[in-house]
Design a protein around this motif. Structure first.
Motif, PDB file in Angstrom:
ATOM      1  N   ALA A  19      77.121  11.269  31.613  1.00  0.00           N
ATOM      2  CA  ALA A  19      78.272  11.715  32.404  1.00  0.00           C
ATOM      3  C   ALA A  19      77.896  12.906  33.284  1.00  0.00           C
ATOM      4  O   ALA A  19      78.291  12.973  34.453  1.00  0.00           O
ATOM      5  N   MET A  20      77.130  13.818  32.720  1.00  0.00           N
ATOM      6  CA  MET A  20      76.702  14.993  33.474  1.00  0.00           C
ATOM      7  C   MET A  20      75.763  14.600  34.623  1.00  0.00           C
ATOM      8  O   MET A  20      75.853  15.158  35.723  1.00  0.00           O
ATOM      9  N   THR A 101      72.188  22.941  43.516  1.00  0.00           N
ATOM     10  CA  THR A 101      72.948  22.866  42.273  1.00  0.00           C
ATOM     11  C   THR A 101      72.889  21.507  41.593  1.00  0.00           C
ATOM     12  O   THR A 101      72.665  21.419  40.385  1.00  0.00           O
ATOM     13  N   GLY A 102      73.101  20.434  42.324  1.00  0.00           N
ATOM     14  CA  GLY A 102      73.141  19.093  41.746  1.00  0.00           C
ATOM     15  C   GLY A 102      71.854  18.720  41.044  1.00  0.00           C
ATOM     16  O   GLY A 102      71.874  18.122  39.962  1.00  0.00           O
ATOM     17  N   MET A 103      70.726  19.067  41.639  1.00  0.00           N
ATOM     18  CA  MET A 103      69.446  18.751  41.007  1.00  0.00           C
ATOM     19  C   MET A 103      69.270  19.513  39.708  1.00  0.00           C
ATOM     20  O   MET A 103      68.731  18.984  38.737  1.00  0.00           O
ATOM     21  N   TYR A 104      69.710  20.756  39.685  1.00  0.00           N
ATOM     22  CA  TYR A 104      69.599  21.548  38.453  1.00  0.00           C
ATOM     23  C   TYR A 104      70.528  21.003  37.362  1.00  0.00           C
ATOM     24  O   TYR A 104      70.162  20.983  36.187  1.00  0.00           O
ATOM     25  N   ILE A 105      71.698  20.547  37.753  1.00  0.00           N
ATOM     26  CA  ILE A 105      72.608  19.928  36.786  1.00  0.00           C
ATOM     27  C   ILE A 105      71.987  18.653  36.229  1.00  0.00           C
ATOM     28  O   ILE A 105      72.034  18.390  35.027  1.00  0.00           O
ATOM     29  N   PHE A 106      71.359  17.869  37.103  1.00  0.00           N
ATOM     30  CA  PHE A 106      70.695  16.651  36.645  1.00  0.00           C
ATOM     31  C   PHE A 106      69.546  16.994  35.700  1.00  0.00           C
ATOM     32  O   PHE A 106      69.346  16.317  34.684  1.00  0.00           O
ATOM     33  N   ILE A 108      69.314  19.584  33.713  1.00  0.00           N
ATOM     34  CA  ILE A 108      69.922  19.957  32.431  1.00  0.00           C
ATOM     35  C   ILE A 108      70.365  18.700  31.680  1.00  0.00           C
ATOM     36  O   ILE A 108      70.221  18.616  30.452  1.00  0.00           O
ATOM     37  N   SER A 109      70.885  17.713  32.411  1.00  0.00           N
ATOM     38  CA  SER A 109      71.319  16.476  31.748  1.00  0.00           C
ATOM     39  C   SER A 109      70.131  15.739  31.132  1.00  0.00           C
ATOM     40  O   SER A 109      70.281  15.116  30.078  1.00  0.00           O
ATOM     41  N   THR A 110      68.946  15.821  31.747  1.00  0.00           N
ATOM     42  CA  THR A 110      67.776  15.183  31.142  1.00  0.00           C
ATOM     43  C   THR A 110      67.352  15.917  29.875  1.00  0.00           C
ATOM     44  O   THR A 110      66.879  15.290  28.925  1.00  0.00           O
ATOM     45  N   PHE A 111      67.522  17.242  29.845  1.00  0.00           N
ATOM     46  CA  PHE A 111      67.224  17.988  28.618  1.00  0.00           C
ATOM     47  C   PHE A 111      68.212  17.619  27.520  1.00  0.00           C
ATOM     48  O   PHE A 111      67.844  17.514  26.341  1.00  0.00           O
TER      49      PHE A 111
END
Length: 137
Positions: A19-20, A101-106, A108-111
């Motif tokens: 979802a993230m 921002t979007g790439m960093y959120i993505f 974090i979602s992989t972590f």
């Protein structure tokens, strides 16, 4: 349909990571001052291929295999990091990374996906040991 009550913490974390990741597409992925693009414009949805196996196993209520699960999750992290590094360029004589921002959120979602695979595998092993115990019958 998958019921949230029946899932373990790892499975819930995997779905939260998905979802993230999808939510990150609506944020800016590349920001070069006068030009910015979101995850859809940058074709970030291609990176969702790394989420397919763990999410499929969660929906199917199957166990996640060691190398396939971690390979998929870690492959997603490495790929998005490489993609972020590739968004470095020269702007007015300065070397600038335009990842936003979007790439960093993505990332974090992989972590979170890695953590979800870990927890899911750990809980699968714990439940299979409890099921095999003669005291659990």
């Amino acid at each position: 349909m998958v019921r949230m009550n029946a899932m373990n913490r790892g499975s819930k974390l995997i779905l939260l990571a998905l979802a993230m990741a999808v939510l990150s597409f609506f944020f800016t992925w590349v920001d070069a001052g006068i030009l910015s693009q979101n995850g859809f414009q940058q074709q970030g949805y291609i990176f969702l291929v790394f989420f397919m196996y763990p999410v499929f196993q969660v929906i199917r209520r199957g166990s996640i295999r060691l190398f396939t699960g971690y390979g998929s999750a870690i492959g997603g992290s490495v790929s998005i990091i490489a993609y972020m590094i590739s968004r470095t360029g020269n702007m007015l004589g300065e070397r600038v990374n335009m990842a936003s921002t979007g790439m960093y959120i993505f990332l974090i979602s992989t972590f979170l996906l890695i953590a979800g695979v870990y927890l899911s595998r750990k809980e699968d092993v714990t439940s299979s040991v409890a099921d095999a115990s003669p005291l659990s019958k």
